[in-house]
Design an enzyme around this catalytic site. Structure first.
Site, PDB file in Angstrom:
ATOM      1  N   THR A   1     -10.099  -2.615   8.953  1.00 35.69           N
ATOM      2  CA  THR A   1      -9.444  -3.927   8.845  1.00 35.69           C
ATOM      3  C   THR A   1      -8.218  -3.852   7.933  1.00 35.69           C
ATOM      4  O   THR A   1      -7.169  -4.415   8.231  1.00 35.69           O
ATOM      5  CB  THR A   1     -10.453  -4.948   8.270  1.00 35.69           C
TER       6      THR A   1
ATOM      7  N   ARG B   1      -4.031   0.389  13.589  1.00 35.50           N
ATOM      8  CA  ARG B   1      -3.742  -0.385  12.380  1.00 35.50           C
ATOM      9  C   ARG B   1      -2.971   0.449  11.348  1.00 35.50           C
ATOM     10  O   ARG B   1      -2.097  -0.068  10.657  1.00 35.50           O
ATOM     11  CB  ARG B   1      -5.030  -0.965  11.799  1.00 35.50           C
TER      12      ARG B   1
ATOM     13  N   ASN C   1      -2.846  -7.585  10.705  1.00 38.02           N
ATOM     14  CA  ASN C   1      -3.282  -6.211  10.981  1.00 38.02           C
ATOM     15  C   ASN C   1      -3.200  -5.808  12.456  1.00 38.02           C
ATOM     16  O   ASN C   1      -3.970  -4.989  12.934  1.00 38.02           O
ATOM     17  CB  ASN C   1      -4.659  -5.946  10.370  1.00 38.02           C
TER      18      ASN C   1
ATOM     19  N   HIS D   1      -6.950  -6.977  17.281  1.00 36.11           N
ATOM     20  CA  HIS D   1      -8.370  -7.329  17.169  1.00 36.11           C
ATOM     21  C   HIS D   1      -9.173  -6.416  18.086  1.00 36.11           C
ATOM     22  O   HIS D   1      -8.686  -6.010  19.143  1.00 36.11           O
ATOM     23  CB  HIS D   1      -8.563  -8.787  17.617  1.00 36.11           C
TER      24      HIS D   1
HETATM   25  O1  CDP Z   1     -10.839  -7.651  12.576  1.00 37.12           O
HETATM   26  P1  CDP Z   1     -12.027  -6.977  11.881  1.00 37.12           P
HETATM   27  O2  CDP Z   1     -13.306  -7.093  12.664  1.00 37.12           O
HETATM   28  O3  CDP Z   1     -11.709  -5.562  11.484  1.00 37.12           O
HETATM   29  O4  CDP Z   1     -12.224  -7.746  10.487  1.00 37.12           O
HETATM   30  P2  CDP Z   1     -13.075  -9.058  10.124  1.00 37.12           P
HETATM   31  O5  CDP Z   1     -13.739  -8.801   8.827  1.00 37.12           O
HETATM   32  O6  CDP Z   1     -13.911  -9.503  11.266  1.00 37.12           O
HETATM   33  O7  CDP Z   1     -11.933 -10.155   9.852  1.00 37.12           O
HETATM   34  C1  CDP Z   1     -11.273 -10.800  10.923  1.00 37.12           C
HETATM   35  C2  CDP Z   1      -9.799 -10.864  10.595  1.00 37.12           C
HETATM   36  O8  CDP Z   1      -9.607 -11.683   9.443  1.00 37.12           O
HETATM   37  C3  CDP Z   1      -9.142  -9.538  10.191  1.00 37.12           C
HETATM   38  O9  CDP Z   1      -8.809  -8.724  11.286  1.00 37.12           O
HETATM   39  C4  CDP Z   1      -7.936 -10.021   9.428  1.00 37.12           C
HETATM   40  O10 CDP Z   1      -6.883 -10.449  10.301  1.00 37.12           O
HETATM   41  C5  CDP Z   1      -8.496 -11.239   8.688  1.00 37.12           C
HETATM   42  N1  CDP Z   1      -8.920 -10.924   7.322  1.00 37.12           N
HETATM   43  C6  CDP Z   1      -8.118 -11.333   6.252  1.00 37.12           C
HETATM   44  O11 CDP Z   1      -7.086 -11.974   6.458  1.00 37.12           O
HETATM   45  N2  CDP Z   1      -8.495 -11.044   4.963  1.00 37.12           N
HETATM   46  C7  CDP Z   1      -9.631 -10.361   4.704  1.00 37.12           C
HETATM   47  N3  CDP Z   1      -9.970 -10.089   3.443  1.00 37.12           N
HETATM   48  C8  CDP Z   1     -10.446  -9.933   5.758  1.00 37.12           C
HETATM   49  C9  CDP Z   1     -10.065 -10.229   7.066  1.00 37.12           C
HETATM   50 MG    MG Z   2     -14.510  -8.715  13.097  1.00 34.36          MG
END
Ligand code: CDP
Ligand code: MG
Length: 140
Positions: free
Chosen positions: A93, A104, A114, A117
């Protein structure tokens, strides 16, 4: 062998930076077949629903704002072991922690912006694909 399909979307930062073509090329070069694709933009209500699982998180409001702030390219992708292999291709992430050669690592600018998705399970791949595509738009 695992799952056959996953869901992805190229996020607003990567679309506006002109990186969509390079990202789709990487996806195809790694053996994923594009089964459905379009360019669209989420309303804040739609972005809020898509990320409802994160609604208690501190970053939720910023995430909804960012994800509804510009065009995105959702896609359904086919490949053996699609969900797991695609999570490996996009990387962590936080781009600072993402492995070399991941999408990413190459295209994300921050933990929030990032670039892309990727669904985290077969169940969510189905739910998320259905969120964006009708039965007619989905290919076999
Ligand atoms: O997308 P991914 O599954 O890797 O991460 P997630 O933990 O499911 O979080 C969803 C999305 O939220 C991330 O891809 C980021 O765009 C955002 N995010 C964020 O802005 N700040 C964080 N500390 C964690 C996630
Ligand atoms: Mg996620």
């Amino acid at each position: 062998m695992g799952s056959k399909k996953t869901f992805t979307m190229i996020k607003p930062d990567a679309v506006s930076a002109g990186n969509s073509g390079a990202i789709i090329k990487m996806i195809e070069d790694h053996g994923f077949v594009v089964n459905a694709m379009k360019l669209t933009q989420l309303t804040t209500v739609q972005a809020g629903l898509f990320y409802e699982i994160h609604k208690e998180k501190t970053f939720y409001n910023d995430l909804v704002e960012y994800m509804s702030g510009g065009p995105i390219i959702p896609m359904i992708l086919g490949k053996d072991n699609a969900v797991e292999d695609f999570r490996a291709l996009i990387g962590s992430t936080n781009p600072a922690e993402a492995a070399e050669g991941t999408i990413r690592k190459l295209f994300a600018t921050s933990i929030s912006a990032n670039a892309i998705h990727g669904s985290d399970s077969n169940e969510n791949a189905l739910i998320e694909g259905n969120f964006f595509f009708s039965n007619l738009e989905r290919m076999k």
